[in-house]
Scaffold this motif. Structure first.
Motif, PDB file in Angstrom:
ATOM      1  N   GLU A   9       9.377  -1.080   3.732  1.00 38.33           N
ATOM      2  CA  GLU A   9       8.209  -1.892   4.081  1.00 38.33           C
ATOM      3  C   GLU A   9       8.255  -3.254   3.391  1.00 38.33           C
ATOM      4  OE1 GLU A   9       5.725  -1.254   6.285  1.00 38.33           O
ATOM      5  OE2 GLU A   9       6.942   0.479   6.844  1.00 38.33           O
ATOM      6  N   ARG A  69       1.944   8.442   2.710  1.00 42.39           N
ATOM      7  CA  ARG A  69       1.161   9.438   3.467  1.00 42.39           C
ATOM      8  C   ARG A  69       1.741   9.606   4.877  1.00 42.39           C
ATOM      9  NH1 ARG A  69      -4.429  10.537   2.260  1.00 42.39           N
ATOM     10  NH2 ARG A  69      -4.417  11.502   0.182  1.00 42.39           N
ATOM     11  N   LYS A  70       2.153   8.499   5.475  1.00 38.05           N
ATOM     12  CA  LYS A  70       2.767   8.581   6.807  1.00 38.05           C
ATOM     13  C   LYS A  70       4.048   9.399   6.768  1.00 38.05           C
ATOM     14  CE  LYS A  70       0.888   4.206   8.560  1.00 38.05           C
ATOM     15  NZ  LYS A  70       1.200   2.816   9.004  1.00 38.05           N
ATOM     16  N   ALA A  71       4.807   9.238   5.687  1.00 39.07           N
ATOM     17  CA  ALA A  71       6.034  10.025   5.542  1.00 39.07           C
ATOM     18  C   ALA A  71       5.712  11.506   5.413  1.00 39.07           C
ATOM     19  CB  ALA A  71       6.817   9.535   4.333  1.00 39.07           C
ATOM     20  N   GLU A  76       3.061  12.975   6.616  1.00 41.57           N
ATOM     21  CA  GLU A  76       2.571  13.416   7.926  1.00 41.57           C
ATOM     22  C   GLU A  76       3.727  13.721   8.872  1.00 41.57           C
ATOM     23  OE1 GLU A  76       0.048  10.220   9.106  1.00 41.57           O
ATOM     24  OE2 GLU A  76      -1.488  10.665   7.597  1.00 41.57           O
ATOM     25  N   ARG A  77       4.854  13.040   8.669  1.00 41.12           N
ATOM     26  CA  ARG A  77       6.039  13.319   9.484  1.00 41.12           C
ATOM     27  C   ARG A  77       6.776  14.561   8.999  1.00 41.12           C
ATOM     28  NH1 ARG A  77       6.702   7.571   8.845  1.00 41.12           N
ATOM     29  NH2 ARG A  77       8.256   7.939   7.204  1.00 41.12           N
ATOM     30  N   LYS A 114       0.347   4.250  -0.987  1.00 37.96           N
ATOM     31  CA  LYS A 114      -0.303   5.487  -0.554  1.00 37.96           C
ATOM     32  C   LYS A 114      -0.250   5.615   0.966  1.00 37.96           C
ATOM     33  CE  LYS A 114      -4.691   8.041  -0.807  1.00 37.96           C
ATOM     34  NZ  LYS A 114      -6.052   8.073  -1.389  1.00 37.96           N
ATOM     35  N   ALA A 115      -0.559   4.543   1.674  1.00 34.72           N
ATOM     36  CA  ALA A 115      -0.528   4.580   3.139  1.00 34.72           C
ATOM     37  C   ALA A 115       0.889   4.794   3.652  1.00 34.72           C
ATOM     38  CB  ALA A 115      -1.107   3.289   3.705  1.00 34.72           C
ATOM     39  N   ILE A 116       1.857   4.117   3.040  1.00 39.04           N
ATOM     40  CA  ILE A 116       3.257   4.234   3.462  1.00 39.04           C
ATOM     41  C   ILE A 116       3.761   5.663   3.282  1.00 39.04           C
ATOM     42  CG2 ILE A 116       5.617   3.481   2.960  1.00 39.04           C
ATOM     43  CD1 ILE A 116       4.328   0.794   1.988  1.00 39.04           C
ATOM     44  N   GLU A 170       8.200  14.853   5.932  1.00 41.46           N
ATOM     45  CA  GLU A 170       9.269  14.546   4.987  1.00 41.46           C
ATOM     46  C   GLU A 170       9.003  15.235   3.650  1.00 41.46           C
ATOM     47  OE1 GLU A 170      11.024  10.716   4.651  1.00 41.46           O
ATOM     48  OE2 GLU A 170      10.120  10.009   6.513  1.00 41.46           O
ATOM     49  N   ARG A 205      11.262   4.601   1.373  1.00 40.65           N
ATOM     50  CA  ARG A 205      10.215   4.372   2.367  1.00 40.65           C
ATOM     51  C   ARG A 205       9.405   3.128   2.001  1.00 40.65           C
ATOM     52  NH1 ARG A 205      13.364   6.696   3.755  1.00 40.65           N
ATOM     53  NH2 ARG A 205      13.607   8.835   4.497  1.00 40.65           N
ATOM     54  N   ASP A 258       0.839  -1.191   0.000  1.00 47.05           N
ATOM     55  CA  ASP A 258       0.000   0.000   0.000  1.00 47.05           C
ATOM     56  C   ASP A 258       0.882   1.252   0.000  1.00 47.05           C
ATOM     57  OD1 ASP A 258      -1.852   2.027   0.465  1.00 47.05           O
ATOM     58  OD2 ASP A 258      -3.051   0.821   1.845  1.00 47.05           O
TER      59      ASP A 258
END
Length: 375
Positions: A368, A339-341, A343-344, A335-337, A346, A364, A333
């Motif tokens: 995973e 998006r978390k970056a 949000e941090r 997009k999920a991976i 990056e 990134r 996924d």
């Protein structure tokens, strides 16, 4: 008008024509043409990002005509060329490089798979990776490699199948894909090597010069009528926060027009899943794990950060694929991976001026994937 004056007038017009084209090329259009894909498609210059390039010491292997010759040599126990038989030392090196089971991973996909994300596995994790660049129609390429016997000869532990999000429906969701039969010779003919913009922009009078200049002038007028776009193929927007490192353009956002195809396209996640499960079953019989990695469209990934969404809903593709079951393959996924970056905080997960992810985005996602591959 006399013949002499006619010739002089014609030469003068040609001189002015080429002088204007050369001036426009060297003072303006060459600058963006030799940048990334959205610069060329949008006739738009951007500053350089501060992230730079990845520094990998070891690199993955590319599938070439030489790969097939090496596989043939291993089967024959010798290696022939136009000059005769290769020596035992060379044969031994080839045997060690291409013997069945040598490669941990085979990667297959479109342009996202040609950016070098495989080097992360090779350099950071010590894995051997072979990238196969054929037609870009991911699943068909797997079936061709199975039919030609190449997969049985390589015997990888895993295959990472990649497709950009906007193309998944057309590639995997239209109908059930039937495996095709193909010869080794046909596989050899379909190995692709794209031409780069640097190659076609060389020389004092590069062949692309006039076409680029005309497109630039046409795109300028297009922007006046369509302020949300740089050209028919490139949209421009702003982000609510700085997510790029290009000086003066840190919150600028450019994306490819096909990222909006989802607005008029219906996905068929059940058919996509069926096709992937069919391929996963064939590979499982050969003790090969299938990974499916749809690379998020740039617009979809950055959607929540856009200042003006123009009333468009979010792309539902990844939500639909998360829900569909059962999956006999490993779903990555992206997009999920990523998006978390974001949000941090990056930056440069994708390049500002490109449709593709940067090496930071690649890493990134690769981190995973590695969780499934490492013991």
């Amino acid at each position: 008008m006399t013949a002499k004056k006619y010739v002089i007038s014609l030469i003068s017009i040609l001189y002015i024509f080429f002088a204007v084209n050369l001036s426009l090329w060297y003072c303006c259009t060459k600058k963006f043409f030799t940048q990334r894909d959205l610069n060329r498609l949008g006739s738009y210059y951007t500053t350089s990002d501060l992230t730079g390039l990845a520094n990998y010491q070891r690199h993955h292997e590319e599938f070439t005509a030489e790969t097939i010759r090496n596989l043939d040599a291993i089967k024959l126990g010798s290696y022939h060329t136009s000059t005769g038989l290769i020596g035992s030392a060379d044969y031994q090196r080839n045997h060690e490089k291409f013997t069945p089971g040598t490669f941990d991973i085979i990667t297959i996909g479109d342009s996202f798979s040609q950016g070098g994300y495989q080097d992360y596995f090779t350099d950071k994790l010590g894995m051997k990776v072979l990238n196969i660049n054929m037609t870009g129609h991911c699943l068909n390429d797997i079936y061709k490699l199975i039919s030609s016997g190449i997969i049985d000869e390589l015997k990888p532990k895993a295959i990472i199948l990649e497709s950009v999000e906007r193309s998944v429906q057309n590639r995997l969701g239209m109908t059930e894909i039937i495996p095709v039969k193909i010869s080794r010779e046909e596989v050899l003919r379909r190995i692709s090597r794209p031409q780069t913009s640097e190659n076609i922009s060389r020389g004092i009078f590069p062949p692309i010069m006039m076409k680029t200049n005309i497109k630039f002038l046409r795109d300028i007028f297009y922007r006046i009528i369509n302020p949300e776009q740089l050209s028919p193929k490139v949209y421009i927007n702003q982000l609510a926060q700085y997510l790029f490192t290009n000086p003066g353009q840190e919150n600028l956002f450019m994306h490819y027009h096909e990222d909006l195809n989802y607005l008029s396209q219906t996905h068929n996640p059940e058919m996509i899943n069926r096709n992937l499960n069919n391929a996963a079953k064939l590979l499982a019989e050969k003790n090969i794990t299938l990974f499916f990695m749809p690379c998020a469209d740039k617009y979809d990934l950055y959607y929540t950060y856009l200042k003006d969404k123009h009333g468009r809903p979010e792309n539902p593709f990844f939500d639909e694929m998360r829900r569909v079951q059962p999956k006999n393959y490993i779903f990555i996924d992206t997009k999920a991976i990523l998006r978390k970056a974001l949000e941090r905080g990056e930056k440069d997960i994708y390049y500002l001026n490109d449709t593709h992810w940067s090496w930071k985005g690649m890493e990134r996602v690769s981190e995973e994937i590695a969780k499934y591959l490492l013991p």
